[in-house]
Enzyme design. Structure first.
Site, PDB file in Angstrom:
ATOM      1  N   SER A  61     -43.770   8.413   6.455  1.00 24.08           N
ATOM      2  CA  SER A  61     -43.021   8.280   7.693  1.00 24.08           C
ATOM      3  C   SER A  61     -42.568   6.837   7.840  1.00 24.08           C
ATOM      4  O   SER A  61     -42.263   6.184   6.851  1.00 24.08           O
ATOM      5  CB  SER A  61     -43.853   8.735   8.894  1.00 24.08           C
ATOM      6  OG  SER A  61     -42.979   9.059   9.967  1.00 24.08           O
ATOM      7  N   HIS A  66     -38.163  -3.354  17.443  1.00 27.20           N
ATOM      8  CA  HIS A  66     -36.921  -4.002  17.867  1.00 27.20           C
ATOM      9  C   HIS A  66     -37.240  -4.881  19.072  1.00 27.20           C
ATOM     10  O   HIS A  66     -37.978  -4.465  19.972  1.00 27.20           O
ATOM     11  CB  HIS A  66     -35.848  -2.972  18.244  1.00 27.20           C
ATOM     12  CG  HIS A  66     -35.528  -2.002  17.157  1.00 27.20           C
ATOM     13  ND1 HIS A  66     -34.810  -2.356  16.039  1.00 27.20           N
ATOM     14  CD2 HIS A  66     -35.855  -0.700  16.994  1.00 27.20           C
ATOM     15  CE1 HIS A  66     -34.685  -1.306  15.245  1.00 27.20           C
ATOM     16  NE2 HIS A  66     -35.323  -0.289  15.799  1.00 27.20           N
ATOM     17  N   CYS A  89     -46.669  11.836  10.090  1.00 24.75           N
ATOM     18  CA  CYS A  89     -46.711  13.283   9.875  1.00 24.75           C
ATOM     19  C   CYS A  89     -47.975  13.656   9.115  1.00 24.75           C
ATOM     20  O   CYS A  89     -48.040  14.649   8.433  1.00 24.75           O
ATOM     21  CB  CYS A  89     -45.462  13.769   9.142  1.00 24.75           C
ATOM     22  SG  CYS A  89     -45.115  12.905   7.605  1.00 24.75           S
TER      23      CYS A  89
END
Length: 213
Positions: A61, A66, A89
Site C-alpha cells: 500500500s 502533504h 491492506c
C-alpha cells in the site's frame, strides 16, 4: 514517515518527494509487507507503540504526507497543517501508528479519519467487510494523549467510518511566540494573543469561522 513504516512493519519500496517555495513539502512512499512472526500481530483496540518497537504487519500500500503552511495577513497568526495518509491492506490497522504521529507533531488540533474499505473473502467465499472490532479511534490513544486533549467522536458504524477530533486543553504561550517571550509582554498583550490563538484553534476544530466577540 520512515519511522511510521517501521512501526507498522512495512518495507519501503520507493520514496517520491517534492519541496515547495517558499515552504511546504509532499512525500509519497510505496510500501510492501515486512515479514514478522504471526503471534505478534494484533488488531486489539489498544494504543500502538512509540517508535522503539515494531509490532505490526503491512501488505502492499502507501504512506503520504502533504504540508500546508500559511499565515493570517493581519493578526500575525501562522498555522502549519500536515495531512498524513496511512493506507494498508494487510492484517494490521494503521491506527497502530497514531501514538507515534501524535507525539511527533505535538499538534494543537488533531483530526483523524479511519475507514474500512472493500472486503476480504475467506476460504469458503464469504465476504468480510471488517476483520476486527472497533467502536472508537480513542481506544488506540495513549492515556497521556487523552488527558491533554478535548476529544469528540463522530462515527458512522454501518459505513465503517470513524472520525475523531482533538483540541489541546492547555497551552504554553512561550511555545507560540517568535523573537519575544511571554515575560516581555504586558498582561493586556498576553491576553490578546492567547484569545487569538484559542479562537484559531476553535475555528479549525469546529471547521467554521467564529465572528469577533
Amino acid at each position: 514517515m520512515s519511522n511510521v513504516a517501521d512501526i507498522i512493519g512495512a518495507n519501503i519500496l520507493n520514496i517520491a518527494r517534492q519541496d515547495y517555495e517558499p515552504q511546504g513539502a509532499s512525500v509519497t512512499m510505496l510500501i510492501s509487507e515486512e515479514s514478522l512472526a504471526s503471534e505478534r500481530l494484533s488488531n486489539a483496540q489498544e494504543p500502538g507503540p512509540l517508535p522503539d518497537a515494531i509490532v505490526a504487519h503491512l501488505d502492499k500500500s502507501h504512506l503520504t504526507v502533504h504540508t500546508y503552511p500559511e499565515s493570517h495577513p493581519d493578526n500575525g497568526i501562522s498555522t502549519f497543517r500536515a495531512d498524513i495518509d496511512v493506507s494498508t491492506c494487510g492484517r494490521i490497522s494503521p491506527l497502530k501508528a497514531l501514538n507515534y504521529l501524535i507525539h511527533s507533531f505535538d499538534s494543537d488540533i488533531v483530526i483523524m479519519d479511519y475507514r474500512v474499505r472493500g472486503f476480504t473473502r475467506d476460504k469458503s467465499g464469504r465476504k468480510h467487510y471488517i476483520d476486527h472490532k472497533i467502536n472508537s479511534i480513542q481506544n488506540y490513544l495513549a492515556k497521556d494523549t487523552k488527558a491533554r486533549y478535548q476529544i469528540i467522536d463522530v462515527n458512522v458504524y454501518q459505513e465503517k467510518i470513524f472520525h475523531t477530533k482533538m483540541m489541546l486543553k492547555e497551552f504554553d504561550l512561550d511555545n507560540y511566540l517568535f523573537e519575544v517571550q511571554v515575560s516581555d509582554l504586558s498582561p493586556l498583550e498576553r491576553d490578546k494573543i492567547e484569545r487569538r490563538l484559542r479562537r484559531e484553534m476553535m475555528e479549525i476544530f469546529y471547521a467554521q469561522n467564529i465572528p469577533n466577540i
